[in-house]
Design an enzyme around this catalytic site. Structure first.
Site, short mmCIF file in Angstrom:
data_model
loop_
_atom_site.label_atom_id
_atom_site.label_comp_id
_atom_site.label_asym_id
_atom_site.label_seq_id
_atom_site.Cartn_x
_atom_site.Cartn_y
_atom_site.Cartn_z
N TYR A 43 39.03 54.79 85.31
CA TYR A 43 37.82 53.96 85.44
C TYR A 43 38.21 52.57 85.93
CZ TYR A 43 33.59 51.36 84.36
OH TYR A 43 32.48 50.55 84.45
N SER A 91 33.42 45.95 87.54
CA SER A 91 33.42 45.89 86.07
C SER A 91 34.49 44.91 85.62
CB SER A 91 33.73 47.27 85.50
OG SER A 91 33.99 47.19 84.12
N1 NAP Z 1 27.45 49.63 80.79
C1 NAP Z 1 28.40 48.71 80.89
O1 NAP Z 1 28.78 48.06 79.89
C2 NAP Z 1 29.03 48.40 82.22
C3 NAP Z 1 29.93 47.34 82.33
C4 NAP Z 1 30.46 47.04 83.59
C5 NAP Z 1 30.13 47.80 84.70
N2 NAP Z 1 29.27 48.85 84.56
C6 NAP Z 1 28.95 49.63 85.76
O2 NAP Z 1 27.56 49.46 86.00
C7 NAP Z 1 27.02 50.66 86.54
C8 NAP Z 1 25.87 51.16 85.69
O3 NAP Z 1 26.35 51.39 84.39
P1 NAP Z 1 25.37 51.92 83.21
O4 NAP Z 1 26.11 51.77 81.93
O5 NAP Z 1 24.04 51.27 83.37
O6 NAP Z 1 25.32 53.48 83.57
P2 NAP Z 1 24.32 54.64 83.10
O7 NAP Z 1 23.28 54.13 82.15
O8 NAP Z 1 25.19 55.80 82.67
O9 NAP Z 1 23.59 55.02 84.47
C9 NAP Z 1 24.28 55.57 85.52
C10 NAP Z 1 23.31 55.82 86.66
O10 NAP Z 1 24.07 56.36 87.76
C11 NAP Z 1 23.45 57.56 88.21
N3 NAP Z 1 24.51 58.43 88.75
C12 NAP Z 1 25.62 58.87 88.11
N4 NAP Z 1 26.35 59.66 88.93
C13 NAP Z 1 25.68 59.69 90.12
C14 NAP Z 1 25.91 60.34 91.35
N5 NAP Z 1 26.97 61.12 91.55
N6 NAP Z 1 25.01 60.16 92.36
C15 NAP Z 1 23.92 59.39 92.17
N7 NAP Z 1 23.64 58.75 91.02
C16 NAP Z 1 24.51 58.91 90.00
C17 NAP Z 1 22.73 58.13 86.99
O11 NAP Z 1 21.60 58.91 87.33
P3 NAP Z 1 21.62 60.53 87.41
O12 NAP Z 1 22.21 61.00 86.13
O13 NAP Z 1 20.18 60.90 87.60
O14 NAP Z 1 22.43 60.86 88.62
C18 NAP Z 1 22.23 56.84 86.31
O15 NAP Z 1 21.01 56.42 86.91
C19 NAP Z 1 28.19 51.65 86.66
O16 NAP Z 1 28.75 51.58 87.96
C20 NAP Z 1 29.16 51.13 85.62
O17 NAP Z 1 30.48 51.51 85.89
C21 NAP Z 1 28.71 49.16 83.36
#
Ligand code: NAP
Length: 156
Positions: free
Chosen positions: A140, A127
């Site tokens: 985080y 990130s």
């Molecule tokens: N959104 C942003 O702006 C942003 C920016 C930089 C980096 N990121 C990174 O990109 C990634 C995705 O972010 P997002 O915003 O798209 O997240 P999100 O929409 O909250 O989705 C998270 C996904 O991870 C799964 N998950 C969570 N805990 C888990 C576990 N213990 N085991 C297996 N699966 C798990 C969830 O599915 P279930 O609930 O079914 O388990 C869901 O499919 C993350 O690593 C985040 O830190 C995000």
């Protein structure tokens, strides 16, 4: 393209869009997450990345089914917010258990397979919060900095 992809956290957000993109390019995408039912863009396997056995069983079943694993995307993750002094140590540990050690478990399961195959690609989702520490998201930011530095070591 026809590549076999493991995408963790592919049921939502960035992971879901990544799965959709790769499926449209002809990849077969397996997605691992905790919920019982997945999406229509990938083959869903219910697995929590904090559980070593669930991760190993998922990777082994994909290998049995496909015979190879070409791409792994360690995307599953979440973020906690709050002042450092009010954040329980247990919560901080959980942040690392999913964001950092979840990736470690998946990579430990797939790396020997990729070595045997002689090919493979691993993408670990860090990130902007890694190089730019976010106030009140210390854990985080720290977990994503760990992912980033681990990845630099993996590829060096
Ligand atoms: N959104 C942003 O702006 C942003 C920016 C930089 C980096 N990121 C990174 O990109 C990634 C995705 O972010 P997002 O915003 O798209 O997240 P999100 O929409 O909250 O989705 C998270 C996904 O991870 C799964 N998950 C969570 N805990 C888990 C576990 N213990 N085991 C297996 N699966 C798990 C969830 O599915 P279930 O609930 O079914 O388990 C869901 O499919 C993350 O690593 C985040 O830190 C995000």
């Amino acid at each position: 393209m026809g590549k076999i992809v493991i995408n963790t956290g592919g049921t939502s957000g960035i992971g879901l869009e990544t799965a959709r993109f790769l499926a449209n390019k002809g990849c077969k995408v397996y997605e691992l997450s905790r919920r019982e039912n997945g999406t229509d863009v990938a083959v869903h396997i219910q697995a929590n990345v904090t559980d070593e056995n669930q991760v190993r069983n998922a990777v082994e079943s994909i290998l049995r089914q496909e015979g190879h694993i070409d791409i792994v995307i360690n995307n599953a993750g979440f973020g906690i917010s709050g002042a450092i002094e009010y954040t329980d140590t247990e919560e901080a540990i959980r942040q690392f258990d999913v964001n950092f050690f979840g990736m470690v478990r998946v990579n430990r399961a797939v790396l020997p397979i990729m070595h045997r195959q002689g090919h493979g690609r691993i993408i670990n989702m860090s990130s902007v919060a890694a190089p730019i520490a976010i106030p009140f998201q210390a854990y985080y930011s720290a977990s994503k900095a760990a992912v980033r530095t681990y990845t630099l070591a993996l590829y060096s």
